[in-house]
Design a protein around this motif. Structure first.
Motif, short mmCIF file in Angstrom:
data_model
loop_
_atom_site.label_atom_id
_atom_site.label_comp_id
_atom_site.label_asym_id
_atom_site.label_seq_id
_atom_site.Cartn_x
_atom_site.Cartn_y
_atom_site.Cartn_z
N VAL A 21 0.84 -1.20 0.00
CA VAL A 21 0.00 0.00 0.00
C VAL A 21 0.87 1.24 0.00
CG1 VAL A 21 -1.65 1.35 1.34
CG2 VAL A 21 -1.96 -1.12 1.12
N GLY A 24 2.79 1.61 -3.41
CA GLY A 24 1.89 2.03 -4.48
C GLY A 24 1.45 3.47 -4.35
N LEU A 25 1.09 3.88 -3.13
CA LEU A 25 0.65 5.25 -2.91
C LEU A 25 1.81 6.23 -3.12
CD1 LEU A 25 -1.67 4.87 0.22
CD2 LEU A 25 -2.35 5.24 -2.16
N THR A 28 2.37 6.67 -6.79
CA THR A 28 1.27 7.44 -7.38
C THR A 28 1.44 8.93 -7.10
OG1 THR A 28 -0.24 5.56 -7.16
CG2 THR A 28 -1.23 7.73 -7.45
N ALA A 95 -1.24 -10.19 -3.97
CA ALA A 95 -1.11 -8.74 -3.85
C ALA A 95 -0.07 -8.32 -2.83
CB ALA A 95 -2.46 -8.12 -3.49
N ALA A 292 3.96 -3.37 -6.67
CA ALA A 292 3.61 -2.04 -6.19
C ALA A 292 4.76 -1.07 -6.42
CB ALA A 292 3.27 -2.10 -4.69
N ARG A 319 -5.06 0.76 -10.75
CA ARG A 319 -4.63 0.14 -9.50
C ARG A 319 -5.75 0.12 -8.47
NH1 ARG A 319 -0.63 -3.25 -9.53
NH2 ARG A 319 0.65 -2.50 -7.82
N LEU A 320 -6.59 1.16 -8.47
CA LEU A 320 -7.71 1.20 -7.54
C LEU A 320 -8.69 0.06 -7.81
CD1 LEU A 320 -8.60 5.01 -7.24
CD2 LEU A 320 -7.70 3.51 -5.44
N TYR A 323 -6.13 -3.77 -7.88
CA TYR A 323 -5.15 -4.12 -6.86
C TYR A 323 -5.64 -3.87 -5.43
CZ TYR A 323 -0.70 -4.28 -4.34
OH TYR A 323 0.30 -4.56 -3.45
N TYR A 324 -5.94 -2.63 -5.13
CA TYR A 324 -6.30 -2.28 -3.76
C TYR A 324 -7.57 -2.97 -3.25
CZ TYR A 324 -2.59 1.16 -4.11
OH TYR A 324 -1.37 1.75 -4.26
N LEU A 327 -6.74 -6.12 -1.43
CA LEU A 327 -6.18 -5.93 -0.09
C LEU A 327 -7.31 -5.76 0.92
CD1 LEU A 327 -3.24 -3.45 -0.85
CD2 LEU A 327 -3.08 -5.91 -0.43
N ILE A 328 -8.34 -5.00 0.53
CA ILE A 328 -9.48 -4.78 1.42
C ILE A 328 -10.32 -6.04 1.56
CG2 ILE A 328 -11.59 -3.44 1.74
CD1 ILE A 328 -10.22 -1.17 0.16
#
Length: 353
Positions: A21, A24-25, A28, A95, A292, A319-320, A323-324, A327-328
């Protein structure tokens, strides 16, 4: 605590979730700050909503295809509900682990805890890896042939960078091919000869420390091979067709996102799919969890030519969406699944890194 439970909790620890996370963030944010593209976020208002809906639909259809494939490979031993658990946790594991590692060990444990014997669990996981890699091996030369060299990006790249990218692709492709054909030989031709070879190689002095692991892996290959004997034409046709389907859907999702911001011709759609294939093969040797950071950085070079000023927005959306969410969803599915297969929810102290 069961050893498998310890392995699951160790690999799904909060720290391992936070690392991709953060990477990746960070990548970005850097993309937007580097070229002062924060104002480009306003471009979201110009997106074609129907293409965005189509992207989400393709994602759902793709995961349904994964569920169908794993259920089919297990001869329908898994219910649709159990198949959903397996796919969500498998994607979760992929992931939070580097692409070169993947979630295969965790996937084997997940299938085993769903009531599938260890030998069969190993066979199914190895078979999915072979099927996926064979898709790359067959599809990549077709993409190279049909695009006549346009498949490698030159947008905003120096000639030396293009050469490096091509080298990375050929190295990754070669490694995939060698690994896949070795697995095919081991699983379907001479599993015991492959085990003997592993033991012979690890008998060399400086490789002896891996001899125990080689022995264990050799046994796993033999077990897996025995489980796949006698499968009929229908079994293999379903496996191959479902593999083509899920990977085609995975690639077409990006086409939907790009089409949401710019007009795309049929020939451009084919080129985007071809580049996406090459992009994925290069990303398979990424050393970060889930690729990531690396995906975010490489994306504009591959697809920026189709998007212009919207490339940073699309890579964020990509990616939203792809990918993410896993994770959730993985964090939601994991405790419930552990409660189901191990009989209790993990204590807080058990999920620490």
């Amino acid at each position: 605590m069961d050893q498998n439970e310890k392995t699951i909790l160790k690999n799904f620890s909060p720290v391992k979730i936070l690392i991709p996370v953060f990477l990746g963030l960070a990548a970005t944010v850097w993309l937007f700050i580097r070229d002062d593209k924060v104002s480009e976020l306003k471009g979201l208002a110009q997106a074609n909503v129907w293409w965005l809906v189509a992207a989400l639909l393709v994602l759902v259809v793709r995961d349904a295809g994964y569920m169908y494939r794993i259920r089919s490979l297990t001869d329908k031993f898994l219910t649709w509900r159990n198949s959903l658990d397996v796919i969500m946790l498998w994607e979760f594991a992929s992931a939070i682990t580097p692409s070169v590692v993947g979630g295969t060990t965790i996937a084997t444990i997940i299938l085993n805890k769903e009531g599938i014997p260890l030998g069969k669990s190993l066979a199914y996981v190895m078979l999915t890896a072979v099927l996926d890699n064979m898709f790359f091996i067959v599809a990549a030369p077709i993409a190279l042939l049909l695009t006549q060299g346009q498949v490698f990006p030159t947008f905003n790249l120096d000639p030396s960078d293009v050469t490096k990218l091509q080298s990375a692709f050929y190295v990754s492709y070669s490694l995939i091919a060698v690994y896949t054909f070795a697995m095919i030989y081991a699983l379907f031709v001479k599993p015991r000869a492959f085990k003997w070879l592993l033991l012979k190689v690890t008998s060399i002095r400086f490789l002896r420390k891996w001899r125990v692991n080689a022995f264990q892996h050799g046994n796993e290959i033999v077990w897996a091979s025995e489980q796949l004997k006698g499968k009929g034409f229908n079994y293999w046709s379903r496996a191959v067709i479902s593999t083509i389907f899920v990977w085609s859907a995975r690639y077409f999702l990006l086409n939907c996102l790009i089409a949401a911001f710019t007009d795309v011709t049929l020939s451009e759609h084919m080129l985007i799919i071809s580049r996406n294939l090459i992009f994925w093969i290069v990303m398979l040797i990424a050393i970060t969890p889930g690729g990531a950071g690396i995906v975010e950085m490489a994306f504009p070079s591959f697809f920026g030519i189709f998007l212009g000023g919207f490339s940073s927005i699309v890579v964020v959306l990509y990616r939203l969406i792809t990918y993410y969410p896993y994770l959730i969803l993985g964090s939601i599915f994991l405790p419930r699944w552990i409660a189901k297969v191990f009989g209790h929810y993990p204590k807080q102290s058990e999920v620490r890194a």
